[in-house]
Write a protein that holds these residues in place. Sequence first.
Motif, PDB file in Angstrom:
ATOM      1  N   HIS A 110      -1.378  -1.286  -4.467  1.00 50.65           N
ATOM      2  CA  HIS A 110      -2.813  -0.736  -3.798  1.00 50.65           C
ATOM      3  C   HIS A 110      -2.615  -0.105  -3.278  1.00 50.65           C
ATOM      4  O   HIS A 110      -1.864   0.758  -2.637  1.00 50.65           O
ATOM      5  N   VAL A 111      -3.645   1.689  -3.854  1.00 48.83           N
ATOM      6  CA  VAL A 111      -3.939   2.861  -2.924  1.00 48.83           C
ATOM      7  C   VAL A 111      -5.181   3.564  -2.622  1.00 48.83           C
ATOM      8  O   VAL A 111      -5.894   4.107  -3.580  1.00 48.83           O
TER       9      VAL A 111
ATOM     10  N   ASP B 186       0.377  -8.541   6.416  1.00 55.99           N
ATOM     11  CA  ASP B 186       0.313  -9.217   5.345  1.00 55.99           C
ATOM     12  C   ASP B 186       0.921  -8.617   4.033  1.00 55.99           C
ATOM     13  O   ASP B 186       0.586  -8.717   2.833  1.00 55.99           O
ATOM     14  N   MET B 187       0.590  -7.077   4.308  1.00 61.62           N
ATOM     15  CA  MET B 187       1.095  -6.083   3.250  1.00 61.62           C
ATOM     16  C   MET B 187       2.239  -4.996   3.839  1.00 61.62           C
ATOM     17  O   MET B 187       1.889  -4.673   4.994  1.00 61.62           O
TER      18      MET B 187
ATOM     19  N   VAL C 195       0.986  -1.420  -0.110  1.00 57.32           N
ATOM     20  CA  VAL C 195      -0.227  -0.141   0.071  1.00 57.32           C
ATOM     21  C   VAL C 195       1.045   1.335  -0.146  1.00 57.32           C
ATOM     22  O   VAL C 195       2.000   1.605   0.864  1.00 57.32           O
ATOM     23  N   PHE C 196       0.716   2.127  -1.184  1.00 61.63           N
ATOM     24  CA  PHE C 196       1.274   3.938  -1.072  1.00 61.63           C
ATOM     25  C   PHE C 196      -0.155   5.162  -0.811  1.00 61.63           C
ATOM     26  O   PHE C 196      -0.884   4.735  -1.813  1.00 61.63           O
ATOM     27  N   SER C 197       0.472   6.204  -0.369  1.00 62.63           N
ATOM     28  CA  SER C 197      -0.866   6.394   0.253  1.00 62.63           C
ATOM     29  C   SER C 197       0.362   8.295   1.048  1.00 62.63           C
ATOM     30  O   SER C 197       1.370   7.908   1.346  1.00 62.63           O
TER      31      SER C 197
ATOM     32  N   GLU D 209       6.921   1.117  12.800  1.00 65.21           N
ATOM     33  CA  GLU D 209       7.244   0.154  13.605  1.00 65.21           C
ATOM     34  C   GLU D 209       7.165  -1.254  12.513  1.00 65.21           C
ATOM     35  O   GLU D 209       7.603  -1.932  11.758  1.00 65.21           O
ATOM     36  N   ASN D 210       6.227  -0.717  12.227  1.00 64.82           N
ATOM     37  CA  ASN D 210       5.400  -1.847  11.279  1.00 64.82           C
ATOM     38  C   ASN D 210       4.983  -1.205   9.373  1.00 64.82           C
ATOM     39  O   ASN D 210       4.366  -1.782   8.823  1.00 64.82           O
ATOM     40  N   SER D 211       5.027   0.392   9.576  1.00 69.02           N
ATOM     41  CA  SER D 211       4.885   0.570   8.286  1.00 69.02           C
ATOM     42  C   SER D 211       6.054   1.955   8.331  1.00 69.02           C
ATOM     43  O   SER D 211       6.178   2.073   9.103  1.00 69.02           O
TER      44      SER D 211
END
Length: 339
Positions: free
Chosen positions: A148-149, A39-40, A10-12, A80-82
């Motif tokens: 995914h955006v 998972d992503m 995912v990017f935004s 830490e997760n993103s």
Amino acid sequence: MTDNAFTPRVFSGIKPSGGLTLGNYLGAIKRWVDMQSPDMDNIYCAVDLHAITVWQDPPALKAGTREIAAGLLASGIDPENSILFNQSQVPEHAQLAWIFNCVARVGWMNRMTQFKDKAGKNAEKASLGLYAYPSLMAADILMYHATHVPVGEDQKQHVELTRDIAAKFNSDFGVDFFPQTEAVIEGPGTRVMNLRDGTKKMSKSGDSDMERINMLDDADTIAKKFKKAKTDPDGLPETVEGLAGRPEAKNLVDIYASLSDMTPEAVIAQYPGASWGTFKPALADLAVTKLAPISDEMKRLMDDPAEIDRKLARGAQKAREIATPILEKTYDIVGLLRA
């Protein structure tokens, strides 16, 4: 490489050109927080290079970038997760944008409705950056092979352009290198409207501060704005179909639905035929419960700008670990000589 080979990612991004509003939170940030998953991969940034397509006061731009970071952190983005960073700290975005400037066609840019909206009658005086920024947006996304955006409905056209650029690049060079990114548009709060005019989007730059909820508003201010929000003479309908042609009523129901993770149908079922004297205080209480802790944490974070800067720098380093090999491979595909 096939589409199935791309890592789910995912990017935004969000532009630091003014304060954060409830529209930013419900239309983007809350959804980003909810999308965080082991998972992503999740990559989010303050797109400060996009901000300068129109004039920005330099100190205000830096402050706005920190406010974006504080808002994301306070809302639940976990560094830490993103990956969280500001765009200009990853120069690969601008480098890939130039490649895409040479792939995209002028006709494609001429169809971009947001340039027409933002430039208005003074298009000849608009910056070249404002005209070409959809190419930079495509680079933002494809720099990470994002699959995914999450975007608002008004940004869907830019994701479609991103898909066109990816397809043309792959076709021109006989590769399957860039993915066909999917726009993620869902939920009742994806387009939050003005509290004084339900036909207009909630904006940081509106004439009156009463028409928007700022993410730095305190609890009393949040409650006051919702209680004074414009409505119409009728109360809530018995069914959601009764909101048709009632933009202010629909907006308040949608905001309640998004804040409470309910559907508009469920909100109407909870308050069938309720008066505004009943519903608006309930909405105000809900908003204070959800938003005041975020506002308080934002203020705490912004009291330590050096710590925000450190978090953004660490995020930029993580982002470059993904971006650099993708840009190097892009250069190789295009035929740019690297010693």
